[in-house]
Write an enzyme that holds these catalytic residues in place. Structure first.
Site, PDB file in Angstrom:
ATOM      1  N   ASP A  92      17.260 -22.846  15.725  1.00  0.00           N
ATOM      2  CA  ASP A  92      16.135 -22.606  16.164  1.00  0.00           C
ATOM      3  C   ASP A  92      15.033 -23.793  16.010  1.00  0.00           C
ATOM      4  OD1 ASP A  92      15.702 -22.802  13.480  1.00  0.00           O
ATOM      5  OD2 ASP A  92      15.644 -20.649  13.363  1.00  0.00           O
ATOM      6  N   GLU A 114      24.885 -20.136  15.522  1.00  0.00           N
ATOM      7  CA  GLU A 114      23.823 -19.278  15.067  1.00  0.00           C
ATOM      8  C   GLU A 114      22.922 -18.689  15.991  1.00  0.00           C
ATOM      9  OE1 GLU A 114      20.254 -20.218  12.251  1.00  0.00           O
ATOM     10  OE2 GLU A 114      21.964 -19.885  11.051  1.00  0.00           O
ATOM     11  N   GLU A 128       9.975 -21.236  15.419  1.00  0.00           N
ATOM     12  CA  GLU A 128      11.385 -20.928  15.496  1.00  0.00           C
ATOM     13  C   GLU A 128      11.840 -19.687  16.377  1.00  0.00           C
ATOM     14  OE1 GLU A 128       9.902 -21.834  12.915  1.00  0.00           O
ATOM     15  OE2 GLU A 128      10.733 -23.584  12.276  1.00  0.00           O
ATOM     16  N   HIS A 214       8.482 -24.138   2.591  1.00  0.00           N
ATOM     17  CA  HIS A 214       8.139 -25.231   3.701  1.00  0.00           C
ATOM     18  C   HIS A 214       7.847 -24.812   5.038  1.00  0.00           C
ATOM     19  CE1 HIS A 214      11.890 -23.996   5.082  1.00  0.00           C
ATOM     20  NE2 HIS A 214      11.769 -24.684   6.152  1.00  0.00           N
ATOM     21  N   ARG A 216       6.074 -23.470   8.273  1.00  0.00           N
ATOM     22  CA  ARG A 216       4.678 -23.952   8.940  1.00  0.00           C
ATOM     23  C   ARG A 216       3.798 -22.622   8.855  1.00  0.00           C
ATOM     24  NH1 ARG A 216       3.679 -27.820  13.112  1.00  0.00           N
ATOM     25  NH2 ARG A 216       5.852 -28.766  12.471  1.00  0.00           N
ATOM     26  N   HIS A 247       9.162 -29.816  -0.903  1.00  0.00           N
ATOM     27  CA  HIS A 247       9.313 -30.275   0.555  1.00  0.00           C
ATOM     28  C   HIS A 247       8.215 -31.549   0.733  1.00  0.00           C
ATOM     29  CE1 HIS A 247       9.829 -30.567   4.767  1.00  0.00           C
ATOM     30  NE2 HIS A 247      11.083 -29.641   4.694  1.00  0.00           N
TER      31      HIS A 247
HETATM   32  N1  UDP Z   1      18.481 -27.446   0.454  1.00  0.00           N
HETATM   33  C1  UDP Z   1      18.890 -28.390  -0.054  1.00  0.00           C
HETATM   34  N2  UDP Z   1      17.964 -29.241  -1.043  1.00  0.00           N
HETATM   35  C2  UDP Z   1      16.636 -28.619  -1.343  1.00  0.00           C
HETATM   36  C3  UDP Z   1      16.335 -27.519  -0.719  1.00  0.00           C
HETATM   37  C4  UDP Z   1      17.088 -26.866   0.200  1.00  0.00           C
HETATM   38  O1  UDP Z   1      19.717 -28.995   0.154  1.00  0.00           O
HETATM   39  O2  UDP Z   1      16.245 -29.304  -2.150  1.00  0.00           O
HETATM   40  C5  UDP Z   1      19.092 -26.437   1.468  1.00  0.00           C
HETATM   41  C6  UDP Z   1      19.551 -25.099   1.422  1.00  0.00           C
HETATM   42  O3  UDP Z   1      20.498 -25.029   0.554  1.00  0.00           O
HETATM   43  C7  UDP Z   1      19.678 -24.527   2.676  1.00  0.00           C
HETATM   44  C8  UDP Z   1      18.862 -25.459   3.552  1.00  0.00           C
HETATM   45  O4  UDP Z   1      18.526 -26.782   2.619  1.00  0.00           O
HETATM   46  O5  UDP Z   1      21.032 -24.732   3.109  1.00  0.00           O
HETATM   47  C9  UDP Z   1      17.519 -24.916   3.842  1.00  0.00           C
HETATM   48  O6  UDP Z   1      16.658 -25.826   4.524  1.00  0.00           O
HETATM   49  P1  UDP Z   1      15.247 -25.292   4.733  1.00  0.00           P
HETATM   50  O7  UDP Z   1      14.684 -24.363   3.854  1.00  0.00           O
HETATM   51  O8  UDP Z   1      14.632 -26.502   4.664  1.00  0.00           O
HETATM   52  O9  UDP Z   1      15.134 -24.714   6.356  1.00  0.00           O
HETATM   53  P2  UDP Z   1      15.547 -23.333   6.826  1.00  0.00           P
HETATM   54  O10 UDP Z   1      16.848 -22.749   6.311  1.00  0.00           O
HETATM   55  O11 UDP Z   1      14.452 -22.340   6.517  1.00  0.00           O
HETATM   56  O12 UDP Z   1      15.696 -23.575   8.314  1.00  0.00           O
END
Ligand code: UDP
Length: 375
Positions: A92, A114, A128, A214, A216, A247
């Protein structure tokens, strides 16, 4: 051709890349937009992904309309020169929706990994929810993590024979990393040494809460509230620590450091490379997060998740009770956290082994579906 641009996409597409590239039936071109730069590169390095095209589009606090335009402009000549049989995008993000649109407009079939997640609120998560709905319209093949994602797609008019329920590839990536940490002690020792430099008393063994933030839609008031709640939790539980990889987005980092920077048992650290992050997750007690991927990963490792959002598209975990929505209400975050810290029944009620997002074979199922698909 695989296209992705952010850390979570790279984590979730790495297993897909690997399963396709080990099979002689597929020739895979890997294109990254680098919507994220450093966070993306950490994952590319970890999984040793050979990038063929790098659009290198990251700009600090990039406007999403500019980003969309840049991804579309950047991809057009790559698609023109390669003329791929299929474009595979994930989830997304702005990268996914922009790439899917270019693919569709240029007559290249789009496969959506996904697919079918829905929060049912176009404004949350923003943008998203819009991105995933638009990507659905462009796609010829839909790889849905769960049966309920399949139902969402059917509800949107997608033909049943275009949908494949595969599990979520994040579990493939997580399992791969976790197995190595569990069973390779010299590898674990190396990770311990790296974490020791960032976190005093590492390994902290279940005595800390892991926090990430993180989204938005939480920028401003939401993040401020989450930080105030975390400060209260740390203040009233001096024997519990908080580990918070912050972040780099300036809407996040400034607020977090301003409110939590001076608290003794709160450790603000840089975003962790995926492998280190998984290790920290394995050792944590529970999570407070607005992340999407973590709502899938943490329950797999029996870690309860308090989700700082009012809605979620991970409805399977919500139904299982392994995640709870707490929004950005300071009192609710504090109350639920204290309950998880002090009430073993409340904690155990948020742990179960149903694994709605699969057990680590999603990328193989995607490869099988692609092998047999007509598109
Ligand atoms: N993650 C990482 N390092 C960090 C924080 C998160 O590798 O310091 C990983 C986490 O395990 C997950 C992914 O990043 O697989 C999630 O990313 P994020 O939360 O940025 O995006 P979302 O999943 O909300 O799209």
């Amino acid at each position: 051709m695989l296209v992705f641009g952010t850390r979570p996409e790279a984590i979730k597409m790495a297993p897909v890349y690997n399963s396709l590239s080990y099979d002689d039936n597929f020739k895979v071109h890997l294109c990254v937009t680098a919507q994220h730069r450093e966070l993306l590169d950490q994952v590319i390095e970890l999984f040793d992904l050979p990038v063929d095209t790098d659009l290198n589009l990251m700009k600090m606090d990039q406007d999403i309309v500019d980003l969309m335009t840049n991804v579309m402009r950047g991809l057009k000549p790559v698609i023109t020169s390669l003329n791929p049989d299929m474009l595979l995008v994930h989830g997304d993000t702005m990268t996914s929706v922009s790439a899917a649109l270019v693919g569709f407009l240029m007559g290249v079939p789009v496969g959506h990994v996904e697919a079918g997640l829905r929060s049912d609120d176009l404004n949350s998560p923003f943008p998203e929810e819009l991105n995933r709905r638009v990507t659905t319209i462009t796609a010829s093949l839909h790889f849905a993590p769960t049966e309920s994602n399949r139902q969402n797609l059917l509800h949107n008019g997608v033909s049943d024979n275009r949908i494949f329920v595969t599990g979520n590839t994040v579990i493939d990536a997580l399992q791969n990393v976790v197995k190595r940490i569990r069973y390779d002690s010299s590898h674990r020792n190396r990770l311990d040494q790296r974490l020791n430099l960032m976190l005093p008393n590492w390994p902290m063994k279940n005595h800390f809460i892991l926090v990430t933030c993180h989204r938005r839609e939480n920028f401003g008031h939401g993040i401020k509230n989450i930080c105030e709640a975390v400060k209260k939790i740390a203040g009233s539980n001096p024997h519990t620590s908080v580990v918070f990889p912050v972040h780099p987005n300036s809407n996040v980092a400034g607020v977090v450091k301003g409110i939590l920077g001076e608290t003794k048992n709160i450790f603000l650290i840089n975003p962790l490379p995926y492998e280190l992050f998984c290790y920290v997750l394995m050792e944590s007690r529970f999570l407070i997060t607005d992340s999407g991927g973590l709502q899938e990963e943490a329950p797999f490792l029996n870690k309860p998740v308090l989700v700082t959002r009012s809605k979620t598209e991970r409805k399977e975990a919500l139904a299982d009770g392994t995640i709870q929505l707490v929004g950005t209400d300071i009192n609710l975050i504090v109350e639920k956290s204290n309950s998880l810290l002090t009430d073993i029944d409340a904690f155990n009620n948020m742990v179960n082994s149903s694994h709605p997002y699969g057990t680590g074979d999603a990328s193989l199922k995607i490869k099988e579906a692609l092998t047999n698909a007509i598109f």
